[in-house]
Design a protein around this motif. Structure first.
Motif, mmCIF file in Angstrom:
data_model
loop_
_atom_site.group_PDB
_atom_site.id
_atom_site.type_symbol
_atom_site.label_atom_id
_atom_site.label_comp_id
_atom_site.label_asym_id
_atom_site.label_seq_id
_atom_site.Cartn_x
_atom_site.Cartn_y
_atom_site.Cartn_z
ATOM 1 N N ARG A 184 10.111 -24.999 -5.409
ATOM 2 C CA ARG A 184 10.154 -24.263 -4.144
ATOM 3 C C ARG A 184 8.718 -23.984 -3.721
ATOM 4 O O ARG A 184 7.966 -23.332 -4.455
ATOM 5 C CB ARG A 184 10.941 -22.972 -4.305
ATOM 6 C CG ARG A 184 12.373 -23.188 -4.768
ATOM 7 C CD ARG A 184 13.100 -21.888 -4.990
ATOM 8 N NE ARG A 184 13.178 -21.106 -3.762
ATOM 9 C CZ ARG A 184 13.599 -19.841 -3.710
ATOM 10 N NH1 ARG A 184 13.964 -19.216 -4.811
ATOM 11 N NH2 ARG A 184 13.651 -19.209 -2.563
ATOM 12 N N VAL A 185 8.339 -24.483 -2.560
ATOM 13 C CA VAL A 185 6.943 -24.422 -2.112
ATOM 14 C C VAL A 185 6.805 -23.518 -0.895
ATOM 15 O O VAL A 185 7.587 -23.600 0.054
ATOM 16 C CB VAL A 185 6.416 -25.832 -1.759
ATOM 17 C CG1 VAL A 185 4.980 -25.759 -1.258
ATOM 18 C CG2 VAL A 185 6.516 -26.751 -2.977
ATOM 19 N N SER A 186 5.816 -22.627 -0.944
ATOM 20 C CA SER A 186 5.509 -21.757 0.192
ATOM 21 C C SER A 186 4.103 -21.209 0.026
ATOM 22 O O SER A 186 3.618 -21.038 -1.104
ATOM 23 C CB SER A 186 6.504 -20.603 0.264
ATOM 24 O OG SER A 186 6.100 -19.634 1.220
ATOM 25 N N ASP A 187 3.448 -20.907 1.140
ATOM 26 C CA ASP A 187 2.131 -20.276 1.046
ATOM 27 C C ASP A 187 2.252 -18.803 0.656
ATOM 28 O O ASP A 187 1.250 -18.113 0.474
ATOM 29 C CB ASP A 187 1.343 -20.432 2.353
ATOM 30 C CG ASP A 187 2.082 -19.864 3.559
ATOM 31 O OD1 ASP A 187 3.145 -19.221 3.374
ATOM 32 O OD2 ASP A 187 1.600 -20.055 4.687
ATOM 33 N N LYS A 188 3.502 -18.322 0.498
ATOM 34 C CA LYS A 188 3.735 -16.946 0.057
ATOM 35 C C LYS A 188 4.042 -16.860 -1.442
ATOM 36 O O LYS A 188 4.219 -15.770 -1.974
ATOM 37 C CB LYS A 188 4.893 -16.335 0.845
ATOM 38 C CG LYS A 188 4.626 -16.230 2.341
ATOM 39 C CD LYS A 188 5.819 -15.619 3.061
ATOM 40 C CE LYS A 188 5.552 -15.516 4.550
ATOM 41 N NZ LYS A 188 6.727 -14.927 5.279
ATOM 42 N N PHE A 189 4.138 -18.028 -2.105
ATOM 43 C CA PHE A 189 4.522 -18.049 -3.521
ATOM 44 C C PHE A 189 3.310 -18.082 -4.436
ATOM 45 O O PHE A 189 2.228 -18.548 -4.063
ATOM 46 C CB PHE A 189 5.392 -19.271 -3.828
ATOM 47 C CG PHE A 189 6.778 -19.198 -3.259
ATOM 48 C CD1 PHE A 189 7.357 -17.995 -2.901
ATOM 49 C CD2 PHE A 189 7.529 -20.357 -3.101
ATOM 50 C CE1 PHE A 189 8.648 -17.935 -2.379
ATOM 51 C CE2 PHE A 189 8.813 -20.316 -2.585
ATOM 52 C CZ PHE A 189 9.366 -19.100 -2.219
ATOM 53 N N LYS A 190 3.537 -17.625 -5.654
ATOM 54 C CA LYS A 190 2.586 -17.728 -6.752
ATOM 55 C C LYS A 190 3.205 -18.635 -7.811
ATOM 56 O O LYS A 190 4.406 -18.543 -8.083
ATOM 57 C CB LYS A 190 2.312 -16.338 -7.331
ATOM 58 C CG LYS A 190 1.423 -16.319 -8.556
ATOM 59 C CD LYS A 190 1.297 -14.883 -9.067
ATOM 60 C CE LYS A 190 0.469 -14.827 -10.338
ATOM 61 N NZ LYS A 190 0.383 -13.430 -10.861
ATOM 62 N N LEU A 191 2.389 -19.506 -8.421
ATOM 63 C CA LEU A 191 2.910 -20.477 -9.375
ATOM 64 C C LEU A 191 3.595 -19.780 -10.547
ATOM 65 O O LEU A 191 2.981 -19.009 -11.286
ATOM 66 C CB LEU A 191 1.775 -21.364 -9.892
ATOM 67 C CG LEU A 191 2.190 -22.495 -10.845
ATOM 68 C CD1 LEU A 191 3.108 -23.481 -10.131
ATOM 69 C CD2 LEU A 191 0.963 -23.209 -11.397
ATOM 70 N N GLU A 192 4.901 -20.065 -10.728
ATOM 71 C CA GLU A 192 5.663 -19.442 -11.800
ATOM 72 C C GLU A 192 7.034 -20.103 -11.885
ATOM 73 O O GLU A 192 7.667 -20.385 -10.874
ATOM 74 C CB GLU A 192 5.837 -17.950 -11.531
ATOM 75 C CG GLU A 192 6.487 -17.181 -12.667
ATOM 76 C CD GLU A 192 6.537 -15.681 -12.367
ATOM 77 O OE1 GLU A 192 6.094 -14.908 -13.224
ATOM 78 O OE2 GLU A 192 7.003 -15.305 -11.265
ATOM 79 N N MET A 193 7.497 -20.330 -13.116
ATOM 80 C CA MET A 193 8.842 -20.834 -13.331
ATOM 81 C C MET A 193 9.764 -19.680 -13.680
ATOM 82 O O MET A 193 9.415 -18.817 -14.482
ATOM 83 C CB MET A 193 8.878 -21.857 -14.469
ATOM 84 C CG MET A 193 10.281 -22.387 -14.745
ATOM 85 S SD MET A 193 10.305 -23.657 -16.014
ATOM 86 C CE MET A 193 12.067 -23.990 -16.133
ATOM 87 N N PRO B 108 3.147 -20.642 -15.784
ATOM 88 C CA PRO B 108 3.606 -19.426 -16.463
ATOM 89 C C PRO B 108 5.088 -19.187 -16.221
ATOM 90 O O PRO B 108 5.638 -19.598 -15.200
ATOM 91 C CB PRO B 108 2.751 -18.320 -15.834
ATOM 92 C CG PRO B 108 2.354 -18.861 -14.501
ATOM 93 C CD PRO B 108 2.232 -20.345 -14.665
ATOM 94 N N VAL B 109 5.717 -18.513 -17.174
ATOM 95 C CA VAL B 109 7.160 -18.277 -17.108
ATOM 96 C C VAL B 109 7.453 -16.829 -16.741
ATOM 97 O O VAL B 109 6.786 -15.901 -17.199
ATOM 98 C CB VAL B 109 7.814 -18.589 -18.470
ATOM 99 C CG1 VAL B 109 9.262 -18.123 -18.500
ATOM 100 C CG2 VAL B 109 7.745 -20.080 -18.759
ATOM 101 N N GLY B 110 8.490 -16.648 -15.923
ATOM 102 C CA GLY B 110 9.035 -15.330 -15.646
ATOM 103 C C GLY B 110 10.506 -15.325 -16.018
ATOM 104 O O GLY B 110 11.268 -16.178 -15.559
ATOM 105 N N ILE B 111 10.901 -14.404 -16.908
ATOM 106 C CA ILE B 111 12.298 -14.303 -17.306
ATOM 107 C C ILE B 111 13.015 -13.412 -16.297
ATOM 108 O O ILE B 111 12.661 -12.254 -16.116
ATOM 109 C CB ILE B 111 12.443 -13.707 -18.717
ATOM 110 C CG1 ILE B 111 11.565 -14.487 -19.712
ATOM 111 C CG2 ILE B 111 13.903 -13.718 -19.140
ATOM 112 C CD1 ILE B 111 11.934 -15.931 -19.857
ATOM 113 N N SER B 112 14.018 -13.966 -15.652
ATOM 114 C CA SER B 112 14.713 -13.262 -14.582
ATOM 115 C C SER B 112 15.995 -12.618 -15.114
ATOM 116 O O SER B 112 16.978 -13.302 -15.394
ATOM 117 C CB SER B 112 15.040 -14.235 -13.450
ATOM 118 O OG SER B 112 15.651 -13.583 -12.374
ATOM 119 N N ALA B 113 15.973 -11.292 -15.265
ATOM 120 C CA ALA B 113 17.168 -10.575 -15.696
ATOM 121 C C ALA B 113 18.127 -10.432 -14.523
ATOM 122 O O ALA B 113 17.774 -10.665 -13.365
ATOM 123 C CB ALA B 113 16.777 -9.202 -16.226
#
Length: 215
Positions: A174-183, A21-26
């Motif tokens: 960027r990999v971490s157990d605190k992250f959720k899959l997203e570009m 999934p994509v996240g647009i970063s303003a």
């Protein structure tokens, strides 16, 4: 010579497609406690406005004015939690308006980056460095990275399909157990391709040429 890479086929079995999934970063700002005290007053605590898609990340109620040599951008959102070093993430279009040349960098890589002035309700501060154009990247949970055979710091291709489809190269994982899959891409990149928050792109770990992505 340049066309050989595009015309050489690879075995589809050598390509792993990962829906992301994509996240647009303003444009936004990360602050240190030192700079919060200067901009909003000593001991001031940022107020959460809403949670963001990445666990533990949130938008704050507070906004700041960003000032450059040639222009001003008002009401730029502050994000939490606090960081050790303040960072301003802008698009290329924002940099044109401000009159600065911010480098394309991974988040946190601020050495030698552009200078801007931040203006708050109580005070202002000029960052000698800290303004960047954030490089596109994928946040990936440890379990996803293990599933797809990727590691923190890998660089991969990502394909966005559609009428204005494109292949993004050199996308940082960027990999971490605190992250959720997203570009994450910025507004310039998202608008150029016609992407919106929640759209799906496809990340590829490729063991050969990229021909199967561009056919």
């Amino acid at each position: 010579m340049g066309n050989e890479t595009l015309t050489t086929r690879v075995n589809p079995d050598e390509i792993t497609a990962i829906p992301v999934p994509v996240g647009i970063s303003a444009r936004h700002i990360h602050l240190s406690q030192e700079h919060v005290d200067i901009l909003f007053g000593p001991g001031y605590e940022l107020k959460k406005y809403k949670d963001l898609s990445q666990p533990g990340q949130y938008a704050c109620e507070e906004t700041l004015t960003v000032v450059g040599p040639k222009g001003v951008i008002e009401k730029v959102r502050v994000l939490g939690p606090l960081r050790k070093q303040s960072q301003v993430e802008l698009s290329i279009s924002d940099c044109f308006k401000l009159g600065i040349r911010a480098p394309l960098r991974d988040s946190g890589d601020l050495a030698g980056s552009a200078s801007v002035t931040l203006v708050g309700p109580v005070g202002s501060i000029t960052l000698k460095e800290g303004a960047i154009i954030a490089a596109r990247h994928i946040h990936m949970h440890t379990s996803d990275a293990e599933k797809y055979g990727l590691e923190d710091g890998d660089r991969i291709y990502v394909r966005a399909k559609g009428p204005r489809g494109i292949i993004f190269g050199d996308v940082l994982v960027r990999v971490s157990d605190k992250f959720k899959l997203e570009m994450h891409v910025d507004t310039d990149e998202g608008n150029a391709v016609g992407l919106r928050n929640g759209d799906t792109v496809f990340a590829y770990k490729i063991h050969g040429h990229i021909s199967e992505l561009v056919k």
